[in-house]
Design a protein around this motif. Structure first.
Motif, short mmCIF file in Angstrom:
data_model
loop_
_atom_site.label_atom_id
_atom_site.label_comp_id
_atom_site.label_asym_id
_atom_site.label_seq_id
_atom_site.Cartn_x
_atom_site.Cartn_y
_atom_site.Cartn_z
N GLY A 1 0.81 -1.21 0.00
CA GLY A 1 0.00 0.00 0.00
C GLY A 1 0.85 1.26 0.00
O GLY A 1 0.53 2.23 -0.69
N LEU B 1 2.27 1.84 -3.50
CA LEU B 1 1.24 2.31 -4.43
C LEU B 1 0.87 3.76 -4.14
O LEU B 1 0.80 4.59 -5.06
CB LEU B 1 0.01 1.43 -4.33
N ARG B 2 0.63 4.10 -2.88
CA ARG B 2 0.22 5.46 -2.56
C ARG B 2 1.29 6.48 -2.94
O ARG B 2 0.98 7.58 -3.42
CB ARG B 2 -0.11 5.56 -1.07
N LEU C 1 0.98 6.90 -6.74
CA LEU C 1 -0.33 7.43 -7.13
C LEU C 1 -0.48 8.89 -6.72
O LEU C 1 -1.14 9.67 -7.43
CB LEU C 1 -1.45 6.58 -6.52
N GLU C 2 0.12 9.30 -5.62
CA GLU C 2 0.07 10.71 -5.24
C GLU C 2 0.75 11.57 -6.30
O GLU C 2 0.27 12.66 -6.63
CB GLU C 2 0.75 10.90 -3.88
N ASP D 1 -1.53 11.74 -9.34
CA ASP D 1 -2.64 12.66 -9.13
C ASP D 1 -2.22 14.10 -9.39
O ASP D 1 -2.96 14.89 -9.99
CB ASP D 1 -3.18 12.53 -7.70
N TYR E 1 -6.36 -2.69 -4.46
CA TYR E 1 -6.38 -1.71 -5.55
C TYR E 1 -7.68 -0.91 -5.56
O TYR E 1 -7.69 0.28 -5.85
CB TYR E 1 -6.19 -2.43 -6.89
N ARG F 1 -9.48 -0.05 -3.01
CA ARG F 1 -9.44 0.97 -1.96
C ARG F 1 -8.62 2.18 -2.38
O ARG F 1 -8.81 3.28 -1.85
CB ARG F 1 -8.86 0.38 -0.66
N LEU F 2 -7.71 1.98 -3.33
CA LEU F 2 -6.85 3.08 -3.79
C LEU F 2 -7.38 3.74 -5.06
O LEU F 2 -6.69 4.56 -5.66
CB LEU F 2 -5.43 2.54 -4.02
N ARG G 1 -7.33 3.37 -13.07
CA ARG G 1 -7.51 4.42 -12.05
C ARG G 1 -7.29 5.79 -12.68
O ARG G 1 -6.16 6.16 -13.00
CB ARG G 1 -6.52 4.23 -10.90
#
Length: 210
Positions: A142, A145-146, A149-150, A153, A172, A174-175, A196
């Motif tokens: 996690g 990934l975060r 992904l941040e 974004d 995935y 949840r993210l 995503r």
């Protein structure tokens, strides 16, 4: 909670990163479809070393997780960027050593089948993510990934992956990943294509009296 540091890999980190992925994917059903037989761990390490040196290291990012104060890699996330990578001729000896000619053909067929579901528009592709067995349950996957992904974004970039297990799909989801289509025709596996879009931009709350 274990404090984790996420950093991009240097070239000298790639063999150790490949070894972490090999242990993580030892029993993965998709990998078993293209790499049956013995010496699985050794061959997976060779395969992942070649894969990491290709598109992830050239056009994207190989993100590494380490515990605070420890140099050992406990997790790896390999992302291919939206820029097209060069053909992997330099990695071909590694692919052949791991897969053999027959396995290379199986891998090419599998890659073609997976590619049919990838978005046509520019996106970041999570090629591999794996956690060392000793670090499972610590939130390493996690955190990896975060971290990426941040960044996606902020740059308003789309992410795409294929998930081969229901447990991974829940993480995935949840993210922010959404299931878009099952991928059929892979013996012993039923992966799911997941997409995503970038998360909505957060607008700052105006201060009182502004």
């Amino acid at each position: 909670m274990t404090e984790l540091h996420i950093t991009p890999a240097r070239e000298q980190d790639l063999p150790a990163a490949a070894a972490v992925l090999a242990r993580a994917f030892h029993d993965d059903p998709v990998m078993a479809a293209i790499l049956p037989g013995g010496r699985r761990l050794e061959r997976l390490s060779t395969l992942f070393a070649a894969m990491l040196r290709g598109a992830p290291f050239e056009t994207g990012s190989v993100d590494l997780a380490r515990r605070a104060g420890d140099d050992a890699i406990v997790g790896v996330a390999a992302w291919e960027g939206p820029v097209t990578a060069s053909l992997p001729w330099r990695q071909l000896p590694g692919y052949l050593s791991a897969l053999g000619v027959a396995g290379l053909v199986r891998a090419a067929v599998l890659s073609s089948r997976l590619a049919r579901h990838r978005p046509r528009s520019p996106h970041w592709y999570l090629a591999q993510i794996g956690v060392s067995p000793a670090a499972r349950g610590l939130g390493v996957g996690g955190a990896l990934l975060r971290s990426r992904l941040e960044t996606l974004d902020v740059t308003r970039a789309t992410a795409y992956l294929e998930s081969s297990t229901a447990d991974n799909r829940r993480l995935y989801g949840r993210l922010g990943f959404e299931e878009i289509a099952p991928i059929r025709g892979i013996r012993g596996a039923d992966p799911m294509a997941m997409l995503r879009p970038p998360a909505p931009a957060r607008h700052p709350v105006p201060a009182r009296g502004a």
